[in-house]
Design a protein around this motif. Structure first.
Motif, PDB file in Angstrom:
ATOM      1  N   ALA A  28       0.829  -1.208   0.000  1.00  0.00           N
ATOM      2  CA  ALA A  28       0.000   0.000   0.000  1.00  0.00           C
ATOM      3  C   ALA A  28       0.863   1.257   0.000  1.00  0.00           C
ATOM      4  CB  ALA A  28      -0.930   0.002   1.212  1.00  0.00           C
ATOM      5  N   VAL A  31       2.238   2.313  -3.463  1.00  0.00           N
ATOM      6  CA  VAL A  31       1.335   2.818  -4.515  1.00  0.00           C
ATOM      7  C   VAL A  31       1.471   4.324  -4.714  1.00  0.00           C
ATOM      8  CG1 VAL A  31      -1.079   3.115  -5.165  1.00  0.00           C
ATOM      9  CG2 VAL A  31      -0.278   0.905  -4.317  1.00  0.00           C
ATOM     10  N   THR A  84      -0.703   2.235   7.912  1.00  0.00           N
ATOM     11  CA  THR A  84      -0.116   2.586   6.616  1.00  0.00           C
ATOM     12  C   THR A  84      -1.132   2.558   5.469  1.00  0.00           C
ATOM     13  OG1 THR A  84       2.032   1.786   7.361  1.00  0.00           O
ATOM     14  CG2 THR A  84       1.716   2.037   4.989  1.00  0.00           C
ATOM     15  N   PRO A  85      -1.981   1.529   5.340  1.00  0.00           N
ATOM     16  CA  PRO A  85      -2.943   1.562   4.226  1.00  0.00           C
ATOM     17  C   PRO A  85      -3.837   2.798   4.246  1.00  0.00           C
ATOM     18  CG  PRO A  85      -2.846  -0.628   5.193  1.00  0.00           C
ATOM     19  CD  PRO A  85      -2.072   0.267   6.103  1.00  0.00           C
ATOM     20  N   ALA A  88      -1.765   5.779   3.089  1.00  0.00           N
ATOM     21  CA  ALA A  88      -1.570   5.726   1.639  1.00  0.00           C
ATOM     22  C   ALA A  88      -2.854   6.105   0.896  1.00  0.00           C
ATOM     23  CB  ALA A  88      -1.109   4.329   1.236  1.00  0.00           C
ATOM     24  N   ALA A  89      -3.988   5.603   1.403  1.00  0.00           N
ATOM     25  CA  ALA A  89      -5.267   5.962   0.769  1.00  0.00           C
ATOM     26  C   ALA A  89      -5.533   7.457   0.894  1.00  0.00           C
ATOM     27  CB  ALA A  89      -6.402   5.162   1.406  1.00  0.00           C
ATOM     28  N   CYS A  92      -3.416   9.402  -1.673  1.00  0.00           N
ATOM     29  CA  CYS A  92      -4.000   9.384  -3.025  1.00  0.00           C
ATOM     30  C   CYS A  92      -5.243  10.271  -3.095  1.00  0.00           C
ATOM     31  CB  CYS A  92      -4.347   7.949  -3.411  1.00  0.00           C
ATOM     32  SG  CYS A  92      -2.918   6.869  -3.652  1.00  0.00           S
ATOM     33  N   LEU A 113      -6.984   4.059  -7.054  1.00  0.00           N
ATOM     34  CA  LEU A 113      -5.798   3.651  -6.299  1.00  0.00           C
ATOM     35  C   LEU A 113      -5.991   3.892  -4.803  1.00  0.00           C
ATOM     36  CD1 LEU A 113      -2.947   4.961  -8.632  1.00  0.00           C
ATOM     37  CD2 LEU A 113      -3.660   2.588  -8.285  1.00  0.00           C
ATOM     38  N   CYS A 117      -5.533   1.089  -1.985  1.00  0.00           N
ATOM     39  CA  CYS A 117      -4.670   1.213  -0.808  1.00  0.00           C
ATOM     40  C   CYS A 117      -5.441   0.934   0.480  1.00  0.00           C
ATOM     41  CB  CYS A 117      -4.068   2.614  -0.738  1.00  0.00           C
ATOM     42  SG  CYS A 117      -2.851   2.954  -2.021  1.00  0.00           S
TER      43      CYS A 117
END
Length: 640
Positions: A28, A31, A84-85, A88-89, A92, A113, A117
């Motif tokens: 993730a 990305v 973390t996911p 990351a989301a 984005c 994306l 994530c």
């Protein structure tokens, strides 16, 4: 306590199936990094520079924040994989919502994306919820909760604030605040300059050796402008803004302060790390306060961690790290004076404590070794009681074969595949732990003498530092502010950060050299430290012993700590008490102060803990750091 139910392979068959959180977190985190790398590669650099209309556009400077968050996501994949996911989301999503209007149509892919994530985070939440449901159906789940009764030393270690775990979030927050302040100041200054500047056409007269700056002549005056965004040649006609103060910039290539917003991501990262630490401490306190369902499993020590296996030995269940109280049995040839300190203070007489204080002060080592025959059985597929085994990420308490309780500081983890295979099949020969004495597990006896001090204070520079360390650092604080204001006009952001740390360390170290090992106050005996002082109430001072080289203060037990001892053996030239270098004289002064104290009149009064407070060295160091930052701000904000 009722006999705990054994946890068998059939009980954990479904519970064991959960996603590999760290691996998914790394995917993730990659990305948004790859997405931004692709945007940079695909972006056409036509050499047109960075005009003011672009640099002042929020859609442009928010890219700095997005880049910072993307890089922060890679770091959190190791430190905080569960978050973390979502980070990351969010990165984005921020990129998609702040994109320029003419690029919004292409942001559908970026939104996709973002959902991609978030998928590992959703899977992790579902997995933990399923684990909780499965654990609620295990044998004995309806039995009354078992509350671990841990040794006071272990409880104190678990409740102790971890400066290292709080330092990084604090640095992230400070870096983010500094970056936002710099960006806001630079942007405001640039807008005020452009509002009143004169716009004219000038001629490039010279370039520097690196072609990063150019001399330009306009209206009979000479200015220097940056050429980082647009390549210039001598004789070229360039549109220029300038003012009477001598500031100038090219109309088609202005200074861009948005790069500092890479650090601004620290403002968002810091709360995540702080929440993680708060939740960790709350989870540990909850298991100590409320306990949980107890089960019997097998435990094996391997490479600094425990592998828990089902009671029938067929299935690995979880890995447990940072178990407070467990340690390896020292090899006979590796035993030092520090090994002998892992005993209750009550079992050590005054003469041995005084010798130990001198050994620790001078780095000496004794050849004596503890009696290995008294060591408890080592843990290898050893039946233990585990409390709190509910889901990944939650701490557990373990009751060893010696009857003592130990608690993990961090949550349990999914077993590593190779480690699980080897240990579950009993094919490995792991390191083996020994639970130490329950009364002192997790901490060393006493407080050693001043660490890092010179063997003596014979050198003139050191003698001067010791003589002036009480007042000198405080008198230096205003001088730091003045020098920072003077040099601040040429100081860069990185220089400010390093300079602040240097000032803090230098002033704090100077003040620390002049600190005596102990101070007497009406309410307490203060044991001075480099960062924190311990204020031992007179009611807690049991006895004082001294000889010609060392002094030992025995401290009674509290609700969170065993009986302890403060050991002082200062190098020659350093004070035991202010103005007193002789340990025997200091002993008489301490005993006299204890007799005078009204707080020592009730020796049976319960004592919750020994309070700690910031040391004088910490306070003067912090004052110097604040003075440095204040001076730079008042001096013009630096050449950023």
């Amino acid at each position: 306590m009722n006999r705990p139910e054994p946890l068998l392979a059939t009980d954990v068959a479904v519970w064991r199936r959960r996603p590999r959180t760290r691996r998914l977190a790394l995917i993730a985190a990659a990305v948004p990094v790859l997405l931004l790398a692709a945007l940079v590669i695909l972006e056409e650099d036509d050499g047109s520079g960075y005009p003011a209309t672009l640099v002042e556009d929020p859609s442009y400077w928010m890219l700095g924040v997005v880049f910072g968050l993307a890089l922060a996501g890679v770091a959190t994949a190791f430190a905080l994989p569960g978050a973390t996911p979502w980070l990351a989301a969010g990165t984005c999503a921020l990129l998609a919502t702040t994109a320029p209007a003419d690029a919004r149509e292409g942001m559908v892919v970026v939104w996709g994306l973002a959902l991609l994530c978030a998928a590992p985070g959703i899977a992790d939440l579902i997995g933990v919820a399923r684990q909780r449901t499965e654990a609620a159906g295990w044998p004995g789940a309806s039995a009354p909760p078992v509350v671990p009764v841990v040794a006071p030393a272990i409880r104190a270690e678990l409740y102790r604030l971890r400066a290292a775990r709080l330092a990084f979030p604090a640095l992230c927050a400070l870096g983010g605040i500094a970056a936002v302040w710099y960006f806001a100041a630079a942007t405001t200054s640039a807008q005020e300059f452009r509002a009143t500047a004169t716009v004219a056409t000038g001629t490039v007269t010279a370039l520097d050796d690196d072609a990063l700056e150019a001399d330009i002549e306009v209206d009979g005056r000479r200015f220097t402008i940056s050429t980082e965004g647009v390549e210039r040649v001598v004789g070229e006609q360039v549109g220029v803004r300038y003012d009477a103060a001598g500031r100038a910039e090219a109309v088609d290539d202005v200074d861009d302060p948005s790069g500092a917003l890479l650090l601004a991501a620290g403002l968002l990262l810091a709360p995540v790390l702080l929440v993680r630490e708060i939740r960790r401490r709350d989870a540990v306190r909850r298991i100590l306060r409320d306990g949980g369902v107890a089960h019997t499993v097998l435990a094996t020590w391997n490479d600094g961690q425990l592998l828990l296996v089902t009671a029938d030995g067929d299935r690995p269940v979880a890995r447990v790290r940072d178990v407070v109280g467990l340690q390896l049995v020292p090899e006979p040839e590796a035993v030092s004076s520090e090994s002998r300190t892992e005993r209750p203070v009550a079992d050590v007489d005054d003469d041995e404590l005084l010798r130990l204080a001198v050994e620790l002060a001078h780095g000496e080592q004794s050849d004596e070794a503890p009696d290995a025959s008294q060591a408890p059985d080592r843990w290898h597929r050893t039946p233990v009681t585990v409390v709190g085994l509910v889901a990944d990420g939650l701490p557990v308490a373990l009751r060893g074969p010696d009857g003592a309780w130990y608690v993990s500081e961090v949550g349990v983890l999914r077993p590593a595949t190779s480690l699980s295979r080897d240990l579950a099949s009993d094919q490995s020969t792991p390191e083996q732990p020994t639970p130490p004495d329950a009364g002192t597990a997790g901490s060393e006896l006493g407080h050693g003498p001043r660490a890092g001090a010179a063997e003596d204070a014979a050198g003139p520079v050191l003698r001067l530092a010791v003589a002036t360390g009480t007042v000198g650092p405080w008198l230096t604080v205003p001088a730091v502010a003045v020098l920072a204001a003077w040099w601040g006009t040429e100081l860069h952001l990185v220089g400010l950060l390093f300079g602040t740390v240097l000032v803090w360390s230098a002033l704090g170290g100077w003040a620390w050299l002049a600190e005596p090992s102990l101070r007497i106050t009406p309410r307490a005996l203060v044991s001075t430290g480099r960062h924190l002082d311990e204020h031992v109430p007179w009611i807690a001072v049991e006895d004082v012993a001294a000889d010609g080289q060392a002094l030992v203060v025995r401290v009674r037990e509290t609700a969170t700590s065993e009986a302890d001892a403060i050991m002082v053996a200062p190098p020659s030239g350093f004070d035991v008490l202010p103005g007193t270098t002789d340990p025997r004289t200091a002993r008489e002064a301490i005993l006299a102060a204890r007799r005078r104290s009204t707080t020592a009149a009730a020796p049976d009064q319960p004592l919750e803990r020994i309070p700690r407070r910031p040391s004088r060295a910490t306070l003067v160091g912090a004052a110097g750091a604040v003075a440095a930052v204040t001076g730079v701000v008042l001096g013009g904000g630096g050449a950023w």
